[in-house]
Design an enzyme around this catalytic site. Sequence first.
Site, mmCIF file in Angstrom:
data_model
loop_
_atom_site.group_PDB
_atom_site.id
_atom_site.type_symbol
_atom_site.label_atom_id
_atom_site.label_comp_id
_atom_site.label_asym_id
_atom_site.label_seq_id
_atom_site.Cartn_x
_atom_site.Cartn_y
_atom_site.Cartn_z
ATOM 1 C CG HIS A 48 9.198 1.401 -10.466
ATOM 2 N ND1 HIS A 48 7.846 1.257 -10.635
ATOM 3 C CD2 HIS A 48 9.477 0.895 -9.236
ATOM 4 C CE1 HIS A 48 7.325 0.685 -9.552
ATOM 5 N NE2 HIS A 48 8.300 0.459 -8.693
ATOM 6 C CD GLU B 154 8.203 1.856 -5.417
ATOM 7 O OE1 GLU B 154 7.648 0.818 -5.832
ATOM 8 O OE2 GLU B 154 9.419 2.080 -5.581
ATOM 9 C CG HIS C 178 3.576 -1.519 -7.747
ATOM 10 N ND1 HIS C 178 3.465 -0.179 -7.513
ATOM 11 C CD2 HIS C 178 4.905 -1.817 -7.586
ATOM 12 C CE1 HIS C 178 4.648 0.316 -7.192
ATOM 13 N NE2 HIS C 178 5.555 -0.653 -7.236
HETATM 14 MN MN MN Z 1 7.752 -0.794 -6.916
#
Ligand code: MN
Length: 405
Positions: free
Chosen positions: A161, A122, A118
């Site tokens: 990931h 994160e 994304h």
């Molecule tokens: Mn993620």
Amino acid sequence: MTVSRRDLLATAAAGGALVAGTAAAAQQGEPIVGDKGANIVGPRNRPREAEEPNTLRPPDTDHGTIPNLKWSFTDSHMRLEDGGWARQTTTRELPVAKEMAGVNMRLKTNAVRELHWHKEAEWSYVLKGRARITAVDPDGRNFVADVGEGDLWYFPGGTPHSIQGLESDIDGVEFLLVFDDGDFSEDSTFLLTDWLAHTPREVVAKNFGVAADRLAGLPSKELYIFPAAAPAATIAGDTVHGNGPVPETFAHRMLAQPPLKLKGGEVRITDTRQFPASRTIAAALVDLEPGAMRELHWHPLGDEWQYYLEGQGRMTVFASETKARTFDYQAGDVGYVPRAQGHYIENTGSTRLRFLELFRAPRYQDVSLNQWLALTPPELVESHLKIDRSVIEGLPKEKHQVIAP
Ligand code: MN
Ligand code: MN
């Protein structure tokens, strides 16, 4: 229990001492403070009122209009999947929280949060259980780690990931994710299977260098969270050797850091000084004993996104122009403080209050009211506050993030 005026009059006939107690009891759960307010007679949600004593009966220092600074994950939609669930707190749930968003996720043993990426970075705190996480950076360097309670991970924006639940005493893992953009949506990430399902099959075949009939098994839609084969027994067994490991680890043991021990509580700070990879999220984990308080302070570098892990507390946020509002929080709640607004957090329960303070910044930073006043000419402070000089001179010149009960 509601007590009507007739009840009170009837009780008054029975005895004056009793009536005082009954009247006090009647006011307990009502929006009445001193001479102000009146009881609620219309429809009401008593369990919710009981969770919000400072909303039902605000301190008389509260004033003006301040946007909502509280959201409970209890009120977030649960996305149920085979192997786990996810729920989120974003600008859709808490509109003021523009700098960061959060996701609470559960994966059972071997269940996988699909390979994805994304735009947003994160950051994660493992709440319970264990997980294996993997990532590959843009230079083809890889990362595999096992994480448990109190461990962090951080994946820079755009880095692909995965997360997989491991066998544990809770059957897998549960964790908090925090993203460095409040508009993030867990439903809008780039999923491996979703991409390939929406790419012409002959293009996927050409990309992989095989005939299209070798790709018959490709899923026709996203997997997102799904049960998978168990990972290798060891990290080494799951490490593919190629261009070497990522130069800065994407995992960090926050809870294992020695805390700053203070009278009334403990503080652990994790920013790029302790966890260099975490360039856009700085964190503090705060423990407050019953009655203890995170001192009056503010943060110069960014908004504060809070997650309450244990216990219960209250926070008053001062927004200038006479405006202030008090909120109550408990485990599973999110709190928010816009940049530079003054606040404190007080443990109002009978057990430890533990919460995370998160900032979209490379460094943790706060300004202490006490330290500011202690390091300012005392005559000047006295001219402002009109309080005894000994009070001013007693303020600590060292920062004490926690105030003992
Ligand atoms: Mn993620
Ligand atoms: Mn703060």
